[in-house]
Scaffold this active site. Structure first.
Site, PDB file in Angstrom:
ATOM      1  N   SER A  98      -2.969   4.536 -11.725  1.00 40.16           N
ATOM      2  CA  SER A  98      -2.097   5.451 -10.966  1.00 40.16           C
ATOM      3  C   SER A  98      -1.819   6.519 -11.818  1.00 40.16           C
ATOM      4  O   SER A  98      -2.796   7.417 -12.150  1.00 40.16           O
ATOM      5  CB  SER A  98      -0.732   4.773 -10.468  1.00 40.16           C
ATOM      6  OG  SER A  98      -0.076   5.515  -9.848  1.00 40.16           O
ATOM      7  N   ASP A 227      -5.212   2.083  -0.050  1.00 41.85           N
ATOM      8  CA  ASP A 227      -4.346   2.441  -1.143  1.00 41.85           C
ATOM      9  C   ASP A 227      -3.469   3.665  -0.352  1.00 41.85           C
ATOM     10  O   ASP A 227      -3.816   4.538  -0.057  1.00 41.85           O
ATOM     11  CB  ASP A 227      -5.056   3.180  -2.306  1.00 41.85           C
ATOM     12  CG  ASP A 227      -4.147   3.621  -3.530  1.00 41.85           C
ATOM     13  OD1 ASP A 227      -2.931   3.714  -3.131  1.00 41.85           O
ATOM     14  OD2 ASP A 227      -4.556   3.388  -4.551  1.00 41.85           O
ATOM     15  N   HIS A 256      -2.890  -0.123  -3.572  1.00 46.08           N
ATOM     16  CA  HIS A 256      -2.558   0.258  -4.991  1.00 46.08           C
ATOM     17  C   HIS A 256      -2.316  -0.725  -5.933  1.00 46.08           C
ATOM     18  O   HIS A 256      -2.812  -0.422  -7.183  1.00 46.08           O
ATOM     19  CB  HIS A 256      -1.339   1.400  -4.769  1.00 46.08           C
ATOM     20  CG  HIS A 256      -1.328   2.542  -5.861  1.00 46.08           C
ATOM     21  ND1 HIS A 256      -2.288   3.303  -6.060  1.00 46.08           N
ATOM     22  CD2 HIS A 256      -0.126   2.491  -6.974  1.00 46.08           C
ATOM     23  CE1 HIS A 256      -1.803   4.069  -7.046  1.00 46.08           C
ATOM     24  NE2 HIS A 256      -0.674   3.853  -7.249  1.00 46.08           N
TER      25      HIS A 256
END
Length: 285
Positions: A98, A227, A256
């Site tokens: 991320s 995601d 995610h």
């Protein structure tokens, strides 16, 4: 406990260091809100297999000290490089998830040519999430602003409500216990409100396309088809197109939080990627 001081301002930062000191080195940097513990399902098996796994708790996250300033990408990247320098690590595989992927990219373009041999971007927000002239397929800035307001209003409720989308729990194969979701929410709440809001502002301003295009080292890009935080096409797929030596691996149905739902697959892909840099040939299963 292992700490070092940020080269930027002396903030004390915590890191985990698992596995044999002589093993091939993987350095992990985590998502927003959580610390090194998010990498449990990668670091433990890799360390048990003989790899040295080092992971940073970002300032204001996990066991690291909070600071008011220092959440801009340059300082966060300097913090990450400070860990590599503190441990004198070389030939490293640098792995981010991320917002950690943005730290990885900026660290590479600012510092790391002599210490990092390859890098992996897992469910990355790099090169950028929000719609801009350079990223016309990005998320509407008004949507981002509304999401930020929800976050500021009640962080605990925000983390809990977002769990289904984060792990894509509504899709087959993404089985995560309620207890683990609760655990991760609790870990998110360890990060400070200042750290969380400041990192979100940094993510909203990202545009790393030129930096990705300038990376001349092997890059593994891992991304999920579902995601909700960093859409595949504008983030992972775009990153892989930009970087000169990138390999894209797309995980079907993954969200995610694929570090948990697809833990075994991710660990094996990272191991294969690290081994490729050492000239190790893996036996066919």
């Amino acid at each position: 406990m292992p700490y070092y001081e940020s080269p930027a301002d002396g903030t004390r930062l915590y890191y985990a260091d698992h596995g044999p000191a002589t093993g091939p080195v993987a350095v992990f940097t985590a998502s927003a809100y959580v610390g090194h513990e998010m990498w449990e399902y990668q670091m433990l098996p890799l360390a048990e297999a003989g790899y040295r796994c080092v992971a940073l708790d970002r300032r204001g996250h996990g066991r690291s000290e909070e600071s008011w300033d220092g959440y801009d990408l340059d300082t966060l990247a300097d913090d990450l490089y400070g860990l590599l320098d503190h441990l004198d690590l070389r030939g490293t595989a640098l792995i981010g998830h991320s917002v950690g992927t943005a730290e990885v990219v900026r660290c590479l373009t600012r510092h790391c040519h002599g210490r990092v041999a390859r890098a992996a971007l897992v469910a990355g927000v790099a090169p950028g999430v929000v719609r801009s002239a350079a990223n016309p397929d990005g998320v509407d800035p008004a949507v981002v602003q509304a999401d930020n307001e929800l976050y500021r209003r009640d962080r605990a409720a925000y983390y809990t409500a977002f769990a289904d989308d984060f792990f894509a729990l509504h899709l087959p194969g993404n089985e995560v216990s309620a207890e683990y979701v609760r655990y991760l929410v609790d870990r998110c709440l360890v990060s400070t409100p200042r750290a969380g809001t400041a990192v979100r502002d940094t993510v909203a301003a990202l545009e790393l396309a030129p930096e990705l295009a300038a990376l001349h080292l092997p890059l593994l890009v891992v991304h999920g088809t579902h995601d909700a935080s960093a859409p595949l096409e504008s983030c992972g797929a775009r990153a892989a197109r930009l970087a000169p030596d990138a390999t894209l691996r797309v995980y079907e149905n993954a969200g995610h939080g694929l570090f948990r739902t697809h833990a075994g697959q991710l660990t094996e892909d990272l191991r294969e990627f690290i081994d490729a840099g050492r000239g190790v040939r893996r036996a066919a299963a």
